[in-house]
Design a protein around this motif. Structure first.
Motif, short mmCIF file in Angstrom:
data_model
loop_
_atom_site.label_atom_id
_atom_site.label_comp_id
_atom_site.label_asym_id
_atom_site.label_seq_id
_atom_site.Cartn_x
_atom_site.Cartn_y
_atom_site.Cartn_z
N MET A 138 -9.78 3.89 5.16
CA MET A 138 -10.40 4.26 3.89
C MET A 138 -11.92 4.20 4.00
O MET A 138 -12.64 5.07 3.50
CB MET A 138 -9.92 3.31 2.78
CG MET A 138 -8.47 3.54 2.37
SD MET A 138 -7.78 2.17 1.41
CE MET A 138 -8.69 2.32 -0.11
N TYR A 159 -7.54 3.56 -3.44
CA TYR A 159 -7.50 4.75 -2.59
C TYR A 159 -7.38 6.02 -3.44
O TYR A 159 -8.06 7.01 -3.20
CB TYR A 159 -6.34 4.63 -1.61
CG TYR A 159 -6.08 5.88 -0.81
CD1 TYR A 159 -6.98 6.30 0.15
CD2 TYR A 159 -4.94 6.64 -1.04
CE1 TYR A 159 -6.75 7.45 0.88
CE2 TYR A 159 -4.71 7.79 -0.31
CZ TYR A 159 -5.60 8.20 0.64
OH TYR A 159 -5.38 9.34 1.35
N THR A 185 -8.45 14.42 5.09
CA THR A 185 -6.99 14.31 5.16
C THR A 185 -6.42 15.53 5.87
O THR A 185 -7.10 16.51 6.11
CB THR A 185 -6.37 14.25 3.74
OG1 THR A 185 -6.83 15.38 3.02
CG2 THR A 185 -6.74 12.97 3.05
N MET A 239 -10.72 6.90 -4.88
CA MET A 239 -11.80 6.65 -3.94
C MET A 239 -13.01 7.52 -4.21
O MET A 239 -14.15 7.10 -4.04
CB MET A 239 -11.29 6.92 -2.53
CG MET A 239 -12.16 6.33 -1.47
SD MET A 239 -11.26 6.12 0.03
CE MET A 239 -11.14 7.77 0.60
N VAL A 247 -13.10 7.20 5.90
CA VAL A 247 -13.07 8.41 5.07
C VAL A 247 -14.24 8.41 4.10
O VAL A 247 -14.95 9.41 3.94
CB VAL A 247 -11.74 8.49 4.28
CG1 VAL A 247 -11.82 9.56 3.20
CG2 VAL A 247 -10.59 8.80 5.22
N MET A 297 -12.61 -0.45 -3.49
CA MET A 297 -11.80 -0.81 -2.32
C MET A 297 -12.37 -1.98 -1.54
O MET A 297 -11.74 -2.47 -0.62
CB MET A 297 -11.60 0.40 -1.41
CG MET A 297 -12.86 0.90 -0.74
SD MET A 297 -12.45 2.45 0.08
CE MET A 297 -13.97 2.81 0.88
N PHE A 311 0.83 -1.20 0.00
CA PHE A 311 0.00 0.00 0.00
C PHE A 311 0.87 1.25 0.00
O PHE A 311 0.59 2.23 -0.68
CB PHE A 311 -0.92 0.00 1.23
CG PHE A 311 -1.84 1.19 1.30
CD1 PHE A 311 -2.99 1.23 0.54
CD2 PHE A 311 -1.55 2.25 2.13
CE1 PHE A 311 -3.83 2.33 0.59
CE2 PHE A 311 -2.39 3.35 2.19
CZ PHE A 311 -3.53 3.39 1.42
N LEU A 312 1.97 1.21 0.76
CA LEU A 312 2.86 2.35 0.86
C LEU A 312 3.76 2.50 -0.36
O LEU A 312 4.46 3.49 -0.50
CB LEU A 312 3.74 2.23 2.12
CG LEU A 312 3.00 2.31 3.45
CD1 LEU A 312 3.92 1.93 4.59
CD2 LEU A 312 2.46 3.71 3.67
N ALA A 317 -0.54 7.44 6.08
CA ALA A 317 -0.51 7.56 4.63
C ALA A 317 -1.92 7.76 4.08
O ALA A 317 -2.14 8.54 3.16
CB ALA A 317 0.15 6.32 4.01
N VAL A 318 -2.89 7.04 4.66
CA VAL A 318 -4.28 7.15 4.20
C VAL A 318 -4.80 8.56 4.43
O VAL A 318 -5.48 9.14 3.57
CB VAL A 318 -5.17 6.13 4.91
CG1 VAL A 318 -6.64 6.36 4.56
CG2 VAL A 318 -4.75 4.72 4.56
N PHE A 319 -4.48 9.13 5.58
CA PHE A 319 -5.05 10.43 5.93
C PHE A 319 -4.10 11.58 5.60
O PHE A 319 -4.36 12.72 5.99
CB PHE A 319 -5.39 10.45 7.43
CG PHE A 319 -6.53 9.54 7.78
CD1 PHE A 319 -7.85 9.98 7.69
CD2 PHE A 319 -6.31 8.23 8.18
CE1 PHE A 319 -8.89 9.14 8.00
CE2 PHE A 319 -7.35 7.38 8.48
CZ PHE A 319 -8.65 7.84 8.39
N ALA A 320 -3.02 11.28 4.90
CA ALA A 320 -2.04 12.31 4.50
C ALA A 320 -1.63 13.17 5.68
O ALA A 320 -1.65 14.39 5.62
CB ALA A 320 -2.60 13.17 3.37
#
Lengths: 291, 330
Positions: free
Chosen positions: B166, A249, B182, A252, B169, A259, A229-230, B276-279
């Protein structure tokens, strides 16, 4: 001669034990069936997946679920089901790789520390403590950064990071086993240390490892998903469940439904590994069996 | 043992036996810290090929390569390299980023508060949700409540935090527009904005913690509630609620402490992906970027900072443990 007799006596009993476990432990049996089915699908992937995993069809970009694309398609028009199947292959391979490395490092280190004792044990135990102080993924990211980005390097890192957990477990078990009478007997008969470790200590210290390995497979699966993912794990265009989530993502706001397939796949597989691990813990524990 | 309700405990909190134990714990932490620094520095040895050439990146000038060789003292023997790195690290000099040239310590000081806020909030959430779940399950083992709690616990461990993030969000930010999707805000300057940014990441991070707290609390509470002592208390005619609160929970609080320190470690790891998901410009973003570009001083700095936090937390737990548990000092 006596050996063959014993084996032929034991075999049916062992089998019926498995059958009984399979029938009585529904959750464990379901998990095992699910995982075997997943493995089968992964192996058969090239023959059963409807499209090639990297085949782009821009006309089908962001396609919804349809007879052509059962689970829709991503922003490049790649079939989600096909990528899920191939991604599963990558994710399973990654988990097994990481756990194999963890076993190959952790088990010998743990057995040596537990059996030899003394300063060897002290040093190894302190090293294990230190490794366990590192947040696992953070250390894995750092090792991946050093080795170079990629799925195999990433999972080698995860394996290294997981190994102290196994080492600690095996060490504790070995401490118990090494004082057993049969180990003393082997020593009195002049068995060499490697032979005693291999023939007597290891087989008797390995049982908790089987449970832990199953649980670690779930952790490794989640670690692979995280690294990919990263962007530190598998590299595009190859799919893995984590990489698919990264793609989903990015899109999204346009296609949130993309997802769900990889996320649910990770969730159910990790759940199955964990549940199987707990079942094995109960099934292998002799004190629990008698009750 | 059933802890008797006593007010005298506090007076003896730091008697000589306890102080000795705390001292021993501090001493035991030293080799772990030293070995950790060794591991952090040793990461450099995993870089394949000529370290200086690899770290300098593609198309680097000879001068740049020489600079990096100088920075890590790569011409010197390993232990000298390690020694000088450790000496500098102990004085707060974690050297500079190979890319932005910013001091690593400054970067960490900038990023750490965001990470700590989320982790702290997630720990709190895990306790606030996990404890009632654990109690509910333990008081009626085998009931449908128990089954539901255990199912939630199994899901909580298996769900990938970042995927949960995710989902949160998608639902709370994109659909309901309740909370920002984010970013982050400084806690000191704008506490409300900081909290509203931290709620969803903390929830995503807390899932595993809720599961762990509920499960651990349930198992230790079930054990105590089915013990001989508690049966005696029942026979004595004590109301069940009083048994649960005064005798049950008091005894498992120590176990909970261990879980919290374990969770802090796990959450510091998981936060990397959730950020990373939420910056969120936290430690996660810092180390992921650095690992991608082989910005090794930053990678080492972040890992070092994280391990120091974990070791400190473990130490605090140990000390609290010896203070809270009367059996340990004897």
């Amino acid at each position: 001669m006596t050996d063959t007799v014993m084996i032929s006596e034991r075999r049916p009993r062992r089998f019926s034990g498995f059958a009984r476990w399979f029938v009585t432990d529904i959750r464990g049996a379901l998990s095992l069936t699910f995982l075997l089915a997943l493995l089968l699908i992964s192996i058969l992937g090239p023959w059963i997946s409807p499209y090639a995993p990297a085949a782009q069809d821009l006309d089908a970009a962001m396609a919804q679920m349809s007879p052509q694309h059962w689970l829709g398609a991503d922003d490049l028009g790649r079939d989600t089901l096909s990528r899920l199947i191939y991604g599963g292959m990558a994710s399973l391979y990654a988990s097994f790789l990481a756990v194999t490395i963890a076993v190959m490092i952790g088990v010998p280190v743990g057995v040596l520390a537990g059996y030899l004792g003394g300063w060897v044990d002290t040093v190894i135990s302190r090293v294990i403590d230190s490794f366990l102080s590192f947040p696992a993924i953070v250390l894995a990211i750092a090792v991946t950064g050093a080795l170079g980005i990629g799925l195999t390097n990433g999972m080698i890192s995860v394996g290294i990071v997981f190994s102290p957990q196994l080492a600690r477990l095996v060490r504790a078990r070995t401490l118990v086993v090494r004082n057993e009478l049969y180990v003393d007997a082997a020593r009195c008969f002049g068995g060499s240390t490697p032979r005693i470790l291999w023939r007597h200590v290891l087989p008797n210290a390995i049982q908790p490892v089987i449970v832990q390995v199953t649980l670690l497979l779930a952790a490794a699966l989640l670690a692979e998903a995280s690294l990919s993912f990263l962007g530190l794990g598998i590299q595009p265009p190859d799919p893995s469940w984590g990489a698919m989530l990264a793609r989903a993502y990015q899109n999204m706001e346009i296609a949130p439904e993309q997802m769900y397939p990889p996320g649910l796949a990770i969730l159910f597989t990790a759940l199955a590994f964990n549940t199987l691990g707990e079942s094995l813990r109960v099934a292998l524990d002799p004190t629990m069996k008698r009750n | 043992m059933i802890a008797a309700p006593s007010s005298g405990v506090n007076l003896h909190m730091f008697n000589s036996a306890r102080l000795r134990i705390i001292g021993r714990r501090l001493l035991q932490a030293i080799p772990v810290i030293v070995l950790s620094t060794f591991i952090v520095f040793g990461l450099l040895k995993l870089v394949p090929g000529d370290v200086a050439v690899t770290l300098a990146g593609d198309n680097a000038s000879d001068q740049r390569i020489a600079e990096i060789r100088e920075l890590y003292g790569l011409n010197q023997p390993f232990f000298l390299q390690y020694g000088s790195w450790l000496w500098k690290a102990m004085h707060g000099d974690l050297s500079n980023s190979l890319i932005s040239n910013e001091s690593v310590l400054t970067s960490i000081q900038r990023c750490l508060p965001h990470t700590l806020l989320i982790v702290a909030l997630a720990l709190l959430t895990a306790l606030i949700i996990g404890i009632p779940l654990g109690i509910a399950a333990a008081t009626k083992p085998g009931s449908w409540i128990d089954s539901i709690v255990m199912a939630i616990a199994s899901l909580g461990v298996a769900v990938p935090n970042f995927w949960l993030g995710m989902l949160l969000v998608a639902f709370f930010s994109l659909q309901l527009n309740w909370l920002p999707a984010t970013g982050a805000a400084p806690l000191m300057k704008d506490p409300w904005a900081a909290l509203s940014h931290a709620i969803l990441p903390a929830l995503a991070l807390a899932s595993g913690g809720i599961a762990e707290v509920a499960r651990q609390l349930r198992s230790s509470l079930v054990e105590i509630l089915s013990s001989q002592q508690v049966r005696t208390l029942h026979a004595k005619g004590l109301p069940p609620s009083s048994i649960l609160w005064r005798h049950g929970l008091k005894n498992v609080s120590v176990n909970l402490l261990t879980v919290v320190s374990l969770l802090a470690n796990r959450m510091l790891a998981a936060t990397v992906v959730v950020e990373a998901v939420f910056a969120i410009p936290g430690m996660g973003g810092l180390i992921v970027n650095a690992a991608m570009h082989r910005d090794f001083p930053v990678v080492q700095g972040v890992v070092f900072a994280m391990v120091l936090i974990v070791v400190t937390l473990n130490l605090l737990t140990d000390i609290l443990y010896s203070v809270l548990d009367p059996r340990i000092s004897s």
